[in-house]
Design an enzyme around this catalytic site. Structure first.
Site, PDB file in Angstrom:
ATOM      1  N   CYS A 171       0.985  31.778 -24.583  1.00 48.85           N
ATOM      2  CA  CYS A 171      -0.398  31.314 -24.707  1.00 48.85           C
ATOM      3  C   CYS A 171      -1.070  31.146 -23.344  1.00 48.85           C
ATOM      4  O   CYS A 171      -2.171  31.644 -23.108  1.00 48.85           O
ATOM      5  CB  CYS A 171      -0.442  30.003 -25.492  1.00 48.85           C
ATOM      6  SG  CYS A 171       0.792  28.805 -24.986  1.00 48.85           S
ATOM      7  N   ARG A 222       0.426  21.191 -22.419  1.00 50.80           N
ATOM      8  CA  ARG A 222       0.556  20.254 -23.538  1.00 50.80           C
ATOM      9  C   ARG A 222       2.032  20.212 -23.970  1.00 50.80           C
ATOM     10  O   ARG A 222       2.699  21.226 -23.976  1.00 50.80           O
ATOM     11  CB  ARG A 222      -0.368  20.657 -24.697  1.00 50.80           C
ATOM     12  CG  ARG A 222       0.039  21.924 -25.465  1.00 50.80           C
ATOM     13  CD  ARG A 222       1.049  21.623 -26.551  1.00 50.80           C
ATOM     14  NE  ARG A 222       1.501  22.783 -27.284  1.00 50.80           N
ATOM     15  CZ  ARG A 222       2.568  23.508 -26.961  1.00 50.80           C
ATOM     16  NH1 ARG A 222       3.261  23.249 -25.876  1.00 50.80           N
ATOM     17  NH2 ARG A 222       2.939  24.518 -27.732  1.00 50.80           N
ATOM     18  N   HIS A 255      -3.660  18.879 -27.602  1.00 54.67           N
ATOM     19  CA  HIS A 255      -4.817  19.770 -27.733  1.00 54.67           C
ATOM     20  C   HIS A 255      -5.036  20.592 -26.475  1.00 54.67           C
ATOM     21  O   HIS A 255      -5.938  20.342 -25.688  1.00 54.67           O
ATOM     22  CB  HIS A 255      -6.075  18.969 -28.060  1.00 54.67           C
ATOM     23  CG  HIS A 255      -6.014  18.330 -29.407  1.00 54.67           C
ATOM     24  ND1 HIS A 255      -5.561  18.997 -30.526  1.00 54.67           N
ATOM     25  CD2 HIS A 255      -6.324  17.083 -29.822  1.00 54.67           C
ATOM     26  CE1 HIS A 255      -5.607  18.200 -31.570  1.00 54.67           C
ATOM     27  NE2 HIS A 255      -6.049  17.024 -31.169  1.00 54.67           N
TER      28      HIS A 255
HETATM   29  N1  LIG Z   1       3.056  27.072 -30.712  1.00 51.79           N
HETATM   30  C1  LIG Z   1       2.418  27.579 -29.675  1.00 51.79           C
HETATM   31  O1  LIG Z   1       1.572  26.942 -29.080  1.00 51.79           O
HETATM   32  C2  LIG Z   1       2.708  28.995 -29.219  1.00 51.79           C
HETATM   33  C3  LIG Z   1       1.765  29.646 -28.437  1.00 51.79           C
HETATM   34  C4  LIG Z   1       1.969  30.988 -28.062  1.00 51.79           C
HETATM   35  C5  LIG Z   1       3.151  31.618 -28.419  1.00 51.79           C
HETATM   36  N2  LIG Z   1       4.095  30.948 -29.157  1.00 51.79           N
HETATM   37  C6  LIG Z   1       5.307  31.698 -29.540  1.00 51.79           C
HETATM   38  O2  LIG Z   1       5.144  32.109 -30.908  1.00 51.79           O
HETATM   39  C7  LIG Z   1       6.419  32.150 -31.553  1.00 51.79           C
HETATM   40  C8  LIG Z   1       6.393  31.231 -32.764  1.00 51.79           C
HETATM   41  O3  LIG Z   1       6.156  29.901 -32.325  1.00 51.79           O
HETATM   42  P1  LIG Z   1       5.573  28.776 -33.311  1.00 51.79           P
HETATM   43  O4  LIG Z   1       5.114  27.656 -32.456  1.00 51.79           O
HETATM   44  O5  LIG Z   1       4.602  29.399 -34.268  1.00 51.79           O
HETATM   45  O6  LIG Z   1       6.909  28.343 -34.075  1.00 51.79           O
HETATM   46  P2  LIG Z   1       7.020  27.486 -35.419  1.00 51.79           P
HETATM   47  O7  LIG Z   1       8.314  26.765 -35.331  1.00 51.79           O
HETATM   48  O8  LIG Z   1       5.764  26.725 -35.692  1.00 51.79           O
HETATM   49  O9  LIG Z   1       7.132  28.628 -36.553  1.00 51.79           O
HETATM   50  C9  LIG Z   1       8.224  29.475 -36.680  1.00 51.79           C
HETATM   51  C10 LIG Z   1       8.339  29.856 -38.145  1.00 51.79           C
HETATM   52  O10 LIG Z   1       9.333  30.867 -38.272  1.00 51.79           O
HETATM   53  C11 LIG Z   1      10.106  30.575 -39.440  1.00 51.79           C
HETATM   54  N3  LIG Z   1      11.396  31.246 -39.339  1.00 51.79           N
HETATM   55  C12 LIG Z   1      12.514  30.884 -38.652  1.00 51.79           C
HETATM   56  N4  LIG Z   1      13.493  31.795 -38.817  1.00 51.79           N
HETATM   57  C13 LIG Z   1      12.975  32.778 -39.620  1.00 51.79           C
HETATM   58  C14 LIG Z   1      13.489  33.995 -40.145  1.00 51.79           C
HETATM   59  N5  LIG Z   1      14.741  34.410 -39.890  1.00 51.79           N
HETATM   60  N6  LIG Z   1      12.672  34.758 -40.918  1.00 51.79           N
HETATM   61  C15 LIG Z   1      11.413  34.364 -41.215  1.00 51.79           C
HETATM   62  N7  LIG Z   1      10.873  33.214 -40.748  1.00 51.79           N
HETATM   63  C16 LIG Z   1      11.651  32.429 -39.959  1.00 51.79           C
HETATM   64  C17 LIG Z   1      10.190  29.054 -39.456  1.00 51.79           C
HETATM   65  O11 LIG Z   1      10.543  28.570 -40.743  1.00 51.79           O
HETATM   66  C18 LIG Z   1       8.770  28.683 -39.043  1.00 51.79           C
HETATM   67  O12 LIG Z   1       7.896  28.607 -40.150  1.00 51.79           O
HETATM   68  C19 LIG Z   1       7.456  31.754 -30.482  1.00 51.79           C
HETATM   69  O13 LIG Z   1       7.903  32.951 -29.861  1.00 51.79           O
HETATM   70  C20 LIG Z   1       6.627  30.928 -29.510  1.00 51.79           C
HETATM   71  O14 LIG Z   1       7.181  30.905 -28.213  1.00 51.79           O
HETATM   72  C21 LIG Z   1       3.888  29.653 -29.594  1.00 51.79           C
END
Ligand SMILES: NC(=O)c1ccc[n+]([C@@H]2O[C@H](COP(=O)([O-])OP(=O)(O)OC[C@H]3O[C@@H](n4cnc5c(N)ncnc54)[C@H](O)[C@@H]3O)[C@@H](O)[C@H]2O)c1
Length: 340
Positions: free
Chosen positions: A142, A170, A218
């Site tokens: 992000c 954050r 946030h």
């Molecule tokens: N949260 C943020 O602010 C943010 C910002 C940019 C990038 N990211 C990246 O995005 C990606 C996801 O992060 P997030 O914060 O959305 O995570 P999260 O924990 O909110 O969501 C992950 C989801 O994947 C599901 N999951 C786990 N194993 C699985 C599988 N084998 N098959 C299908 N679904 C499965 C979980 O149940 C969960 O709903 C990561 O690579 C993270 O680094 C996150």
């Protein structure tokens, strides 16, 4: 219509699904997950606008036991889609890639995966052409996504030699409890990965930086000190940011006092969950030190990577070979730049 599946319906996956559903030239086939979550409960309460697939047989059982309507297994739907947006928890995407390879499906991974999961480390504005026709893309994180948007904007206007950044990060997403209730700053080993990642995507720029975690949900805040190749005034920097469809220029005197003002404003606009696809730059933070330019960016971490991920679909499926045209379409469908 290209067929898109979102795997992992968490913070990022929910927003990717909504973003893809808005694209008039893409079809959201559905979302896949492994366990019941508040996001899935909300999807059910909204009448299941998206089909839900289970990661595997065991996941199907537990999703059904949790009252979810399951349309099938991931392996059953994969052969019917053109591309997967993998937004599973960091590290799971690399495991899932074996399935995508088995069914010959292209995929875009998020920032938590290691770079070697993909052929191209991708940003819709800075290296779109590298992603054209690629099978596996990885999105920047992000902070890196927002940072590159701003640095690329300056780079295209004046050329940038060097940047130094400070990130006030954050500590958790809204609703997260697993990081505890904290009231402390935590300092990371420098250089921060976002500066290193920027150099991977924009190798002509020398970048370094420091990151400090802060107990805020946030948004992150990044200060950037950029050394331009040719001298550029603060006014011209602001004008360049104002022209950009994914950068919102805000002012303290208009009431944008910080991260919370932007979150409130997004809610006042009726944006789902208070999401912002755009980054914000405070006009009041754009200053010069000699030739160098300094400014501050707000990074809405939950939604900032959605536009560049959709650009990734356009690149990987060769829907557009020209990055400018591609980002224009994504922006139009997401309603970006309408504030200008
Ligand atoms: N949260 C943020 O602010 C943010 C910002 C940019 C990038 N990211 C990246 O995005 C990606 C996801 O992060 P997030 O914060 O959305 O995570 P999260 O924990 O909110 O969501 C992950 C989801 O994947 C599901 N999951 C786990 N194993 C699985 C599988 N084998 N098959 C299908 N679904 C499965 C979980 O149940 C969960 O709903 C990561 O690579 C993270 O680094 C996150």
């Amino acid at each position: 219509m290209v067929k898109v599946l979102v795997v992992g319906y968490g913070t990022i996956g929910q927003r990717l699904a909504d973003g893809v559903a808005l694209q008039k030239d893409m079809e959201l086939v559905g979302v896949a997950d492994a366990a019941v979550s508040l996001g899935l409960r909300a999807l059910r309460e909204k009448g299941m606008p998206y089909r839900l697939y289970a990661a595997n047989g065991q996941a199907a059982e537990s999703l059904r036991a949790g009252g979810m309507e399951v349309s099938g297994l991931l392996e059953e739907v994969l052969p019917t889609v053109d591309i997967v947006l993998d937004a599973t928890s960091a590290g799971v995407g690399a495991q899932n890639k074996k399935l995508y390879e088995k069914y010959g499906v292209k995929a875009i991974f998020q920032g938590g995966e290691k770079n070697d999961v993909a052929d191209v480390f991708f940003h819709g504005y800075a290296n779109y052409e590298k992603g054209v026709g690629a099978d596996y893309l990885k999105l920047t994180s992000c902070n890196t996504t927002g940072l590159i948007r701003a640095v690329d904007c300056l780079d295209k206007k004046a050329g940038v030699e060097k940047v130094a950044i400070t990130i006030v990060r954050r500590v958790a997403d809204p609703g997260d409890y697993h990081r505890g209730l904290v009231n402390a700053l935590q300092v990371d080993q420098a250089p921060t990965h976002q500066a290193v990642d920027l150099m991977t995507i924009m190798p002509h720029i020398d970048a370094t930086g420091i990151l400090v975690h802060t107990p805020v949900t946030h948004g992150h805040f990044i200060t950037v000190v950029a050394t331009p190749k040719t001298d550029i005034s603060a006014e011209d920097v602001i004008a360049a940011f104002k022209e950009h469809d994914r950068i919102r220029v805000v002012r303290l005197e208009d009431g944008f006092l910080g991260n919370a003002s932007l979150f409130k404003y997004a809610r006042d606009l009726g944006r789902p969950r208070g999401d912002m696809y755009e980054i914000a730059v405070w006009e009041n933070t754009v200053v010069k030190s000699g030739k160098d330019i300094m400014f501050g960016i707000h990074i809405p971490q939950e939604s900032v990577t959605i536009p560049e991920t959709i650009d990734g679909i356009r690149a990987a499926l060769s829907m557009d070979t020209d990055g400018g045209e591609a980002v224009k379409k994504t922006n139009e469908y997401l309603g970006l730049g309408t504030w200008k």
